[in-house]
Design a protein around this motif. Sequence first.
Motif, mmCIF file in Angstrom:
data_model
loop_
_atom_site.group_PDB
_atom_site.id
_atom_site.type_symbol
_atom_site.label_atom_id
_atom_site.label_comp_id
_atom_site.label_asym_id
_atom_site.label_seq_id
_atom_site.Cartn_x
_atom_site.Cartn_y
_atom_site.Cartn_z
ATOM 1 N N GLY A 1 0.774 -1.115 -0.016
ATOM 2 C CA GLY A 1 -0.021 -0.093 -0.050
ATOM 3 C C GLY A 1 0.862 1.360 -0.036
ATOM 4 N N VAL A 2 2.007 1.249 -0.036
ATOM 5 C CA VAL A 2 2.817 2.336 0.219
ATOM 6 C C VAL A 2 3.727 2.358 -1.205
ATOM 7 N N VAL A 3 3.858 3.618 -1.691
ATOM 8 C CA VAL A 3 4.505 3.888 -2.826
ATOM 9 C C VAL A 3 5.940 4.660 -2.580
ATOM 10 N N ILE A 4 6.859 4.168 -3.020
ATOM 11 C CA ILE A 4 8.297 4.524 -2.984
ATOM 12 C C ILE A 4 8.883 5.296 -4.208
ATOM 13 N N GLY A 5 9.314 6.741 -4.045
ATOM 14 C CA GLY A 5 9.915 7.142 -5.487
ATOM 15 C C GLY A 5 11.361 7.174 -5.122
ATOM 16 N N ILE A 6 11.889 6.576 -6.289
ATOM 17 C CA ILE A 6 13.329 6.446 -6.292
ATOM 18 C C ILE A 6 13.930 7.384 -7.405
ATOM 19 N N VAL A 7 14.738 8.433 -6.765
ATOM 20 C CA VAL A 7 15.123 9.486 -7.555
ATOM 21 C C VAL A 7 16.844 9.239 -7.959
ATOM 22 N N LEU B 1 7.006 0.710 -6.670
ATOM 23 C CA LEU B 1 8.028 1.652 -7.220
ATOM 24 C C LEU B 1 7.586 2.563 -7.916
ATOM 25 N N ALA B 2 7.969 3.659 -7.799
ATOM 26 C CA ALA B 2 7.735 4.912 -8.776
ATOM 27 C C ALA B 2 9.179 5.288 -8.918
ATOM 28 N N ALA B 3 9.761 5.020 -10.203
ATOM 29 C CA ALA B 3 11.076 5.101 -10.646
ATOM 30 C C ALA B 3 11.160 6.662 -11.290
ATOM 31 N N LEU B 4 12.037 7.409 -10.724
ATOM 32 C CA LEU B 4 12.086 8.992 -11.026
ATOM 33 C C LEU B 4 13.377 9.189 -11.833
ATOM 34 N N SER B 5 13.565 8.438 -12.879
ATOM 35 C CA SER B 5 15.204 8.655 -13.316
ATOM 36 C C SER B 5 15.490 9.893 -14.165
ATOM 37 N N THR B 6 16.788 9.997 -14.155
ATOM 38 C CA THR B 6 17.622 11.210 -14.566
ATOM 39 C C THR B 6 18.582 10.851 -15.603
ATOM 40 N N ASP B 7 18.994 11.730 -16.283
ATOM 41 C CA ASP B 7 20.288 11.512 -17.082
ATOM 42 C C ASP B 7 21.296 12.437 -16.789
#
Length: 87
Positions: free
Chosen positions: A3-9, A77-83
């Motif tokens: 039930g938890v959403v974790i954003g990984i930046v 998982l909410a993947a918040l990717s950068t370049d």
Amino acid sequence: GAGVVIGIVDDSVQWTHEDLSPANNANLSRYFRSNGTVTTAIDTTASRSHGTSVAGVALARGGNGIGITGAAAGATLAALSTDGYSA
């Protein structure tokens, strides 16, 4: 973690990783590009990225005979990717 959403930046997350694929949510994930655009396109080619390791510590599924169990196994998982964009 359920039930938890974790954003990984971070740089990217390997979507096909056995410990992470059950947690992936493409609708919540974004790719922030260095040209200032944001897309929902996910980098599915990342294999040994730092973001994969970080996501594993947080979300890896346990009990499958590989890897570790993440601190919040069962979370989404909410993947918040950068370049490498920096302001």
